[in-house]
Write an enzyme that holds these catalytic residues in place. Sequence first.
Site, PDB file in Angstrom:
ATOM      1  CG  HIS A  22     -12.503  -2.601   5.728  1.00 22.90           C
ATOM      2  ND1 HIS A  22     -12.442  -2.240   4.575  1.00 22.90           N
ATOM      3  CD2 HIS A  22     -11.793  -3.436   6.044  1.00 22.90           C
ATOM      4  CE1 HIS A  22     -11.015  -2.832   3.929  1.00 22.90           C
ATOM      5  NE2 HIS A  22     -11.143  -3.561   4.820  1.00 22.90           N
ATOM      6  CG  HIS A  47      -3.826  -8.787   4.917  1.00 19.03           C
ATOM      7  ND1 HIS A  47      -3.279  -8.986   3.534  1.00 19.03           N
ATOM      8  CD2 HIS A  47      -4.565  -7.975   5.376  1.00 19.03           C
ATOM      9  CE1 HIS A  47      -4.366  -7.843   3.090  1.00 19.03           C
ATOM     10  NE2 HIS A  47      -4.619  -7.442   4.215  1.00 19.03           N
ATOM     11  CD1 TRP A  82      -2.107   2.477   1.758  1.00 22.19           C
ATOM     12  CD2 TRP A  82      -3.342   0.285   0.939  1.00 22.19           C
ATOM     13  NE1 TRP A  82      -3.267   2.778   1.711  1.00 22.19           N
ATOM     14  CE2 TRP A  82      -3.758   1.593   1.163  1.00 22.19           C
ATOM     15  CE3 TRP A  82      -3.839  -0.530   0.156  1.00 22.19           C
ATOM     16  CZ2 TRP A  82      -5.464   2.012   1.098  1.00 22.19           C
ATOM     17  CZ3 TRP A  82      -5.463  -0.274   0.404  1.00 22.19           C
ATOM     18  CH2 TRP A  82      -6.161   0.406   1.107  1.00 22.19           C
ATOM     19  CG  ASP A  91      -8.225  -6.506   6.904  1.00 25.27           C
ATOM     20  OD1 ASP A  91      -9.143  -5.888   6.067  1.00 25.27           O
ATOM     21  OD2 ASP A  91      -7.258  -6.122   6.706  1.00 25.27           O
ATOM     22  CD  GLU A 125      -8.197  -6.637   2.891  1.00 25.43           C
ATOM     23  OE1 GLU A 125      -7.673  -6.249   3.665  1.00 25.43           O
ATOM     24  OE2 GLU A 125      -9.475  -5.343   3.144  1.00 25.43           O
ATOM     25  CG  HIS A 170      -2.807  -4.534   6.424  1.00 29.70           C
ATOM     26  ND1 HIS A 170      -4.014  -4.361   6.332  1.00 29.70           N
ATOM     27  CD2 HIS A 170      -2.785  -4.273   7.550  1.00 29.70           C
ATOM     28  CE1 HIS A 170      -5.017  -4.470   7.124  1.00 29.70           C
ATOM     29  NE2 HIS A 170      -3.869  -3.765   8.072  1.00 29.70           N
ATOM     30  CG  HIS A 216      -7.799  -2.925   9.293  1.00 29.02           C
ATOM     31  ND1 HIS A 216      -5.974  -1.923   8.854  1.00 29.02           N
ATOM     32  CD2 HIS A 216      -7.853  -2.629   7.890  1.00 29.02           C
ATOM     33  CE1 HIS A 216      -6.256  -1.152   8.095  1.00 29.02           C
ATOM     34  NE2 HIS A 216      -7.291  -2.192   7.122  1.00 29.02           N
TER      35      HIS A 216
END
Length: 214
Positions: free
Chosen positions: A165, A57, A23, A59, A177, A53, A63
Amino acid sequence: MAKQNMAKTWDISQTLRPGLPVWPGDTAFAIDETWAIGPGCPVKVSRLTLSTHSGAHADAPSHYDKSGIDAASVDLAPYLGPCRLVTAGWTGEHVMIDDLDWPLIEGEQRVLIRTYQAFPHDVWDDNFRALHMDVIERLAKAGCRLIGVDAASLDPQTSKTMDAHHAVQRHDMRILEGLVFDGVPDGRYELIALPLKIAGADAAPVRAVLRELS
Ligand SMILES: Nc1ccccc1C(=O)C[C@H](N)C(=O)O
Ligand SMILES: [Zn+2]
Ligand SMILES: [Zn+2]
């Protein structure tokens, strides 16, 4: 003794490695030697530096929920058991209700959604396809407890409201994800993708595998 037939398995994990796309602004993956095998040292030992992340992974609720539990506290049942892999259409910022084949999904506790024709292993994709929150609501009504995606997030990279989310949070569902579905046909499998037991973590890497159902 007759050779036991092993069930076919698919590794749906990314390789954690230096240069792993992460990210924008997040921690780059690194592995460094703490000790190397040599005179007076019989072993090699390394140190990992990575975002929670990174790659494939799970969450944790913490998170996206200030009072959510960490990766070490989640019940493991959602991450282990029968699942259905489906392909969403190939266009649009969000996967919409009409992009999914609901008769296949109805009653499935674990639903994996493919948005990529080919997973972008070596580049960060700013335009990954998010899930519209209505899809999460419909999945919850259909009995889904875990949603897995090949995208980097359930919400768009620019999202500030994290609508998908928070829909997951409302139904206490679980999230995977960064999965890789290339070469895996749509269908039903056994999912095995246990989050590492990391105290205080908002997410944890998983070694995600699909196994043929016997
Ligand atoms: N590393 C980040 C840093 C800041 C904001 C989001 C991320 C993400 O990786 C997205 C995450 N996988 C998510 O669960 O939406
Ligand atoms: Zn995540
Ligand atoms: Zn997420």
